[in-house]
Design an enzyme around this catalytic site. Sequence first.
Site, PDB file in Angstrom:
ATOM      1  N   ASP A 215      58.999 -35.537  14.524  1.00  0.00           N
ATOM      2  CA  ASP A 215      60.013 -36.461  14.013  1.00  0.00           C
ATOM      3  C   ASP A 215      60.895 -36.856  15.195  1.00  0.00           C
ATOM      4  O   ASP A 215      61.427 -35.981  15.882  1.00  0.00           O
ATOM      5  CB  ASP A 215      60.802 -35.684  12.931  1.00  0.00           C
ATOM      6  CG  ASP A 215      61.897 -36.482  12.264  1.00  0.00           C
ATOM      7  OD1 ASP A 215      62.042 -37.676  12.549  1.00  0.00           O
ATOM      8  OD2 ASP A 215      62.619 -35.874  11.439  1.00  0.00           O
TER       9      ASP A 215
ATOM     10  N   HIS B  27      66.952 -30.392  11.747  1.00  0.00           N
ATOM     11  CA  HIS B  27      66.333 -29.586  10.688  1.00  0.00           C
ATOM     12  C   HIS B  27      65.038 -28.960  11.179  1.00  0.00           C
ATOM     13  O   HIS B  27      64.387 -29.478  12.078  1.00  0.00           O
ATOM     14  CB  HIS B  27      66.022 -30.483   9.487  1.00  0.00           C
ATOM     15  CG  HIS B  27      65.322 -31.764   9.876  1.00  0.00           C
ATOM     16  ND1 HIS B  27      63.963 -31.881   9.919  1.00  0.00           N
ATOM     17  CD2 HIS B  27      65.814 -32.959  10.309  1.00  0.00           C
ATOM     18  CE1 HIS B  27      63.640 -33.094  10.322  1.00  0.00           C
ATOM     19  NE2 HIS B  27      64.742 -33.775  10.583  1.00  0.00           N
TER      20      HIS B  27
ATOM     21  N   HIS C  47      61.811 -31.904   6.085  1.00  0.00           N
ATOM     22  CA  HIS C  47      63.087 -31.182   6.139  1.00  0.00           C
ATOM     23  C   HIS C  47      62.883 -29.756   5.657  1.00  0.00           C
ATOM     24  O   HIS C  47      62.892 -29.485   4.464  1.00  0.00           O
ATOM     25  CB  HIS C  47      64.171 -31.896   5.323  1.00  0.00           C
ATOM     26  CG  HIS C  47      64.608 -33.174   5.984  1.00  0.00           C
ATOM     27  ND1 HIS C  47      64.588 -34.386   5.352  1.00  0.00           N
ATOM     28  CD2 HIS C  47      65.060 -33.425   7.230  1.00  0.00           C
ATOM     29  CE1 HIS C  47      65.019 -35.328   6.190  1.00  0.00           C
ATOM     30  NE2 HIS C  47      65.310 -34.768   7.335  1.00  0.00           N
TER      31      HIS C  47
ATOM     32  N   GLU D 107      68.511 -33.425  15.974  1.00  0.00           N
ATOM     33  CA  GLU D 107      68.843 -34.778  15.521  1.00  0.00           C
ATOM     34  C   GLU D 107      70.353 -34.968  15.525  1.00  0.00           C
ATOM     35  O   GLU D 107      71.075 -34.223  14.877  1.00  0.00           O
ATOM     36  CB  GLU D 107      68.264 -34.980  14.110  1.00  0.00           C
ATOM     37  CG  GLU D 107      68.461 -36.363  13.551  1.00  0.00           C
ATOM     38  CD  GLU D 107      67.577 -36.630  12.328  1.00  0.00           C
ATOM     39  OE1 GLU D 107      66.979 -35.676  11.798  1.00  0.00           O
ATOM     40  OE2 GLU D 107      67.501 -37.796  11.910  1.00  0.00           O
TER      41      GLU D 107
HETATM   42 MN    MN Z   1      63.787 -38.688  12.100  1.00  0.00          MN
HETATM   43 MN    MN Z   2      64.741 -35.803  11.272  1.00  0.00          MN
END
Ligand code: MN
Ligand code: MN
Length: 324
Positions: free
Chosen positions: A120, A182, A190, A215
């Site tokens: 991610d 996360h 998540h 993040e």
């Molecule tokens: Mn993302």
């Molecule tokens: Mn993320």
Amino acid sequence: MNEEKPIKNTRNKKAEESTEEADEEEKKIDTLKKAGEIAQKVKTYIKPKIQVGAMAREIISDMEKKIEELGGLCAFPVNLSINNIAAHYTSPIKDDGLKIEEEDIVKLDLGVHIDGYIVDTAFTVNFNSNEELKNIVTATETALEAVKMMIKPGVHTREIGTKIEKIIKDFNYRPIKQLGGHQIERWIVHGTKKLPNLGTQGGNEVEVGDIFAIEIFASTGLGSVHSTNTCEIYGLNPFAGRVPLRRKSSRRILGYINNNYKTLPFAERWLAEEFQIGVSFGLQELIRQGKIETHYVLSEESNAYIAQSEETVLITEEGYQQLT
Ligand code: MN
Ligand code: MN
């Protein structure tokens, strides 16, 4: 003699199991690295195309196609969030004509998975020349680099949150209290552990083998987001049991989601490519019955601006390995 045999068998079985576990771990890391390489290539490919006048829909579909072309699958629909929008915007079924305008600040967030192993990553492109936004991208990038310098087994997520909060505030911006990093688990974007952007929110310890999306969000506003009434991204509710479904289209859509996305978020637009009619009604019934969860577009107050930086790392004995 009789006693020896079962002992020997147990030993062999244990040895086999630990080899299997090691093989599984190696496969996990290899697959994650591949997914990470794809994400990096997609970022490099799309960056020159993020320009004033570019259509959001084209950027998003271009990125999603590229992910598949390179041998990955989308772990969630590409998010393109402009100005005070923090997350969860993706193109709707019907073209809304969204375009990057002069003075926009644009966040691109993409997820790649192979066999449920997810990375991610997100970045921000700022076209806003306002003095207020001069350091906002530097702020999120600096905080991200600072987390990389401290993340390793044994570190508490509260220490990380404290660090992020301090850096963002030193740049005169605010972290967003509802958003942050996360853990990532197989088929789950998540995961259980959070990497908050605030020192008051941490509650976990970083451990070897964990995968984390670091993040960072910085805002010129209050540092708080709310749900708008727009929803383009959905996901299966893993805790819902069997429910009665009246519509045939609902049952077909649910089957398709189970087969193709499992617990990963998807766009209504993706379903529309597969099912010509009945997508909206089918989806509505699945939401009403609690089978499908909604991920509404998240927004700060209207005069605020948000920047975002995100990378995925794998925690190792020595510290971490960056995947994206
Ligand atoms: Mn993302
Ligand atoms: Mn993320």
